[in-house]
Scaffold this motif. Sequence first.
Motif, PDB file in Angstrom:
ATOM      1  N   PRO A  25      39.200  55.059  65.544  1.00 35.54           N
ATOM      2  CA  PRO A  25      38.339  56.197  65.222  1.00 35.54           C
ATOM      3  C   PRO A  25      39.027  57.247  64.354  1.00 35.54           C
ATOM      4  O   PRO A  25      40.242  57.461  64.463  1.00 35.54           O
ATOM      5  CB  PRO A  25      37.988  56.778  66.596  1.00 35.54           C
ATOM      6  CG  PRO A  25      38.140  55.624  67.537  1.00 35.54           C
ATOM      7  CD  PRO A  25      39.288  54.823  66.985  1.00 35.54           C
ATOM      8  N   ALA A  26      38.222  57.897  63.499  1.00 36.53           N
ATOM      9  CA  ALA A  26      38.751  58.924  62.600  1.00 36.53           C
ATOM     10  C   ALA A  26      37.617  59.836  62.152  1.00 36.53           C
ATOM     11  O   ALA A  26      36.443  59.474  62.231  1.00 36.53           O
ATOM     12  CB  ALA A  26      39.416  58.278  61.389  1.00 36.53           C
ATOM     13  N   THR A  27      38.000  61.005  61.677  1.00 35.25           N
ATOM     14  CA  THR A  27      37.028  61.941  61.116  1.00 35.25           C
ATOM     15  C   THR A  27      36.904  61.688  59.616  1.00 35.25           C
ATOM     16  O   THR A  27      37.749  61.007  59.007  1.00 35.25           O
ATOM     17  CB  THR A  27      37.480  63.398  61.328  1.00 35.25           C
ATOM     18  OG1 THR A  27      38.675  63.622  60.572  1.00 35.25           O
ATOM     19  CG2 THR A  27      37.716  63.698  62.803  1.00 35.25           C
ATOM     20  N   ALA A  28      35.891  62.283  59.019  1.00 35.16           N
ATOM     21  CA  ALA A  28      35.709  62.169  57.573  1.00 35.16           C
ATOM     22  C   ALA A  28      36.909  62.744  56.831  1.00 35.16           C
ATOM     23  O   ALA A  28      37.351  62.185  55.820  1.00 35.16           O
ATOM     24  CB  ALA A  28      34.427  62.880  57.150  1.00 35.16           C
ATOM     25  N   SER A  29      37.465  63.834  57.328  1.00 39.62           N
ATOM     26  CA  SER A  29      38.634  64.452  56.686  1.00 39.62           C
ATOM     27  C   SER A  29      39.854  63.537  56.747  1.00 39.62           C
ATOM     28  O   SER A  29      40.574  63.377  55.757  1.00 39.62           O
ATOM     29  CB  SER A  29      38.965  65.795  57.348  1.00 39.62           C
ATOM     30  OG  SER A  29      37.915  66.699  57.160  1.00 39.62           O
ATOM     31  N   GLU A  30      40.087  62.946  57.908  1.00 35.91           N
ATOM     32  CA  GLU A  30      41.233  62.038  58.051  1.00 35.91           C
ATOM     33  C   GLU A  30      41.093  60.844  57.112  1.00 35.91           C
ATOM     34  O   GLU A  30      42.048  60.449  56.437  1.00 35.91           O
ATOM     35  CB  GLU A  30      41.340  61.553  59.504  1.00 35.91           C
ATOM     36  CG  GLU A  30      41.749  62.636  60.477  1.00 35.91           C
ATOM     37  CD  GLU A  30      41.544  62.260  61.940  1.00 35.91           C
ATOM     38  OE1 GLU A  30      42.127  62.938  62.791  1.00 35.91           O
ATOM     39  OE2 GLU A  30      40.790  61.297  62.236  1.00 35.91           O
ATOM     40  N   LEU A  31      39.893  60.284  57.070  1.00 39.26           N
ATOM     41  CA  LEU A  31      39.658  59.144  56.190  1.00 39.26           C
ATOM     42  C   LEU A  31      39.765  59.556  54.725  1.00 39.26           C
ATOM     43  O   LEU A  31      40.308  58.809  53.897  1.00 39.26           O
ATOM     44  CB  LEU A  31      38.293  58.523  56.479  1.00 39.26           C
ATOM     45  CG  LEU A  31      38.179  57.820  57.831  1.00 39.26           C
ATOM     46  CD1 LEU A  31      36.725  57.537  58.165  1.00 39.26           C
ATOM     47  CD2 LEU A  31      38.996  56.535  57.843  1.00 39.26           C
ATOM     48  N   GLY A  32      39.256  60.740  54.402  1.00 37.58           N
ATOM     49  CA  GLY A  32      39.343  61.233  53.033  1.00 37.58           C
ATOM     50  C   GLY A  32      40.781  61.317  52.550  1.00 37.58           C
ATOM     51  O   GLY A  32      41.086  60.944  51.415  1.00 37.58           O
ATOM     52  N   ARG A  33      41.672  61.803  53.424  1.00 38.78           N
ATOM     53  CA  ARG A  33      43.090  61.884  53.041  1.00 38.78           C
ATOM     54  C   ARG A  33      43.675  60.492  52.804  1.00 38.78           C
ATOM     55  O   ARG A  33      44.466  60.289  51.897  1.00 38.78           O
ATOM     56  CB  ARG A  33      43.881  62.628  54.119  1.00 38.78           C
ATOM     57  CG  ARG A  33      43.645  64.130  54.094  1.00 38.78           C
ATOM     58  CD  ARG A  33      44.608  64.888  55.001  1.00 38.78           C
ATOM     59  NE  ARG A  33      44.402  64.626  56.420  1.00 38.78           N
ATOM     60  CZ  ARG A  33      43.500  65.238  57.187  1.00 38.78           C
ATOM     61  NH1 ARG A  33      42.702  66.155  56.663  1.00 38.78           N
ATOM     62  NH2 ARG A  33      43.396  64.957  58.475  1.00 38.78           N
ATOM     63  N   LYS A  34      43.275  59.525  53.619  1.00 38.80           N
ATOM     64  CA  LYS A  34      43.812  58.167  53.473  1.00 38.80           C
ATOM     65  C   LYS A  34      43.360  57.489  52.184  1.00 38.80           C
ATOM     66  O   LYS A  34      44.095  56.700  51.604  1.00 38.80           O
ATOM     67  CB  LYS A  34      43.409  57.291  54.663  1.00 38.80           C
ATOM     68  CG  LYS A  34      44.144  57.611  55.928  1.00 38.80           C
ATOM     69  CD  LYS A  34      43.745  56.664  57.049  1.00 38.80           C
ATOM     70  CE  LYS A  34      44.503  56.970  58.317  1.00 38.80           C
ATOM     71  NZ  LYS A  34      44.179  56.029  59.401  1.00 38.80           N
ATOM     72  N   VAL A  35      42.125  57.764  51.756  1.00 45.85           N
ATOM     73  CA  VAL A  35      41.590  57.073  50.581  1.00 45.85           C
ATOM     74  C   VAL A  35      41.577  57.950  49.333  1.00 45.85           C
ATOM     75  O   VAL A  35      41.122  57.517  48.270  1.00 45.85           O
ATOM     76  CB  VAL A  35      40.169  56.510  50.834  1.00 45.85           C
ATOM     77  CG1 VAL A  35      40.194  55.483  51.951  1.00 45.85           C
ATOM     78  CG2 VAL A  35      39.162  57.615  51.132  1.00 45.85           C
ATOM     79  N   GLY A  36      42.055  59.191  49.458  1.00 46.14           N
ATOM     80  CA  GLY A  36      42.115  60.076  48.310  1.00 46.14           C
ATOM     81  C   GLY A  36      40.761  60.601  47.858  1.00 46.14           C
ATOM     82  O   GLY A  36      40.532  60.789  46.663  1.00 46.14           O
ATOM     83  N   GLU A  37      39.865  60.837  48.811  1.00 42.96           N
ATOM     84  CA  GLU A  37      38.520  61.358  48.512  1.00 42.96           C
ATOM     85  C   GLU A  37      38.300  62.648  49.291  1.00 42.96           C
ATOM     86  O   GLU A  37      38.978  62.913  50.285  1.00 42.96           O
ATOM     87  CB  GLU A  37      37.444  60.342  48.931  1.00 42.96           C
ATOM     88  CG  GLU A  37      37.444  59.064  48.133  1.00 42.96           C
ATOM     89  CD  GLU A  37      36.825  59.218  46.755  1.00 42.96           C
ATOM     90  OE1 GLU A  37      35.998  60.139  46.569  1.00 42.96           O
ATOM     91  OE2 GLU A  37      37.159  58.419  45.878  1.00 42.96           O
ATOM     92  N   SER A  38      37.324  63.428  48.873  1.00 49.76           N
ATOM     93  CA  SER A  38      36.980  64.649  49.598  1.00 49.76           C
ATOM     94  C   SER A  38      36.292  64.286  50.911  1.00 49.76           C
ATOM     95  O   SER A  38      35.681  63.216  51.034  1.00 49.76           O
ATOM     96  CB  SER A  38      36.050  65.526  48.758  1.00 49.76           C
ATOM     97  OG  SER A  38      34.766  64.918  48.676  1.00 49.76           O
TER      98      SER A  38
END
Length: 193
Positions: A33-46
């Motif tokens: 599980p992850a938040t949108a922010s955590e995933l955004g940092r991993k994939v380089g997206e907002s």
Amino acid sequence: MEERYKISDPRVLKVVAHPLRVRLLGLLRGDGPATASELGRKVGESSGSTSYHLRELFKYGFIEEDADQRDGRERRWRARHRYTSWDAAELSASVEGREALRIMHLRQAEMVGRVMEEYDQADWPEEWADVSGMSDHLLTLPPAALREFNDRAEELLRDLAARHAGDPAARKVHVWLGALPRAAKEASPEEES
């Protein structure tokens, strides 16, 4: 987590075949599980971009909110299924289905390329470097033999995962199975006869 999400609608396959969505779903399956922010940092997206794509994955049943791990104001998402599958013969009966399959196959190939680019054998002990990599076989087989190969490989992978669950030396590994008939224009005269 359920084992498999079987897709029969080409529109749903196209939803998950979006480049960012397929990456987000893969991260939720692989890392949890992850938040949108955590995933955004991993994939380089907002986080706005990842939030939008997460909502699309939710809308079509690929993910769900992880209510057990709510992160303050931000939702935590988790994958609902370990795998996504589809019946290629069924989907290829329509133009839309063939296009969805083509797009998904390209996404899968992109993912293999990304993982191979990120892999550096120098980062791993010799026993891992010795068993890592890819092989390429060119065989002459009928469709039934390829079906048998896929079924037996899946069975073997399930058996190995069960037998080695909890092994301290075990790590998450990418295992790909792929087989496509060789295009006639690439075949040698001996193969065509």
